[in-house]
Design a protein around this motif. Structure first.
Motif: not given
Length: 135
Positions: A98, A93-96, A61-64
């Protein structure tokens, strides 16, 4: 005589176009390399939750906010602000899936000018990266 002057003008304009196109291509390639590196650094340093939640099955996961800080630090460390004055960076950051996408744009410095061309043309480049887990 008018034919010779006209031909000379056409040749000079052809040379100007080739020189400017080459300069634009080289500057865009440099910006493209920076965008790829910034996206990679953002995806790497923007990864969160690995130590708290464990390693996920596919992508981290990425934190913007961390991605934005990592991208800005990469551009500063690589000297992008000096090489491309006026550079602007946006990261997403594309949440779906990552993925981190970084778009860079900067004013284009052309060695020669063509009459009627824009005063401040811009170039842009995009880089995308994701941190995957191999098992």
């Amino acid at each position: 005589m008018p034919l010779i002057v006209g031909l000379a003008f056409v040749l000079i304009m052809g040379i100007v176009v080739v020189v400017d196109a080459s300069a634009a291509y080289l500057q865009r390639q440099g910006l493209d390399t920076l965008a790829d590196g910034a996206a990679l650094r953002g995806a790497d340093l923007g990864s969160v939750g690995t130590y708290e939640k464990g390693i996920p099955a596919d992508r981290l996961d990425q934190l913007e906010t961390q991605v934005d800080r990592a991208v800005a630090a990469y551009l500063k460390d690589s000297g992008a602000y000096e090489k491309y004055p006026g550079i602007r960076a946006t990261s997403d950051v594309n949440e779906t899936d990552a993925k981190v996408t970084v778009q860079l744009s900067a004013p284009l410095k052309l060695p020669l000018t063509i009459p009627g061309s824009p005063d401040e043309p811009e170039i842009a480049a995009t880089g995308t990266a994701a941190v995957t887990v191999l098992r």
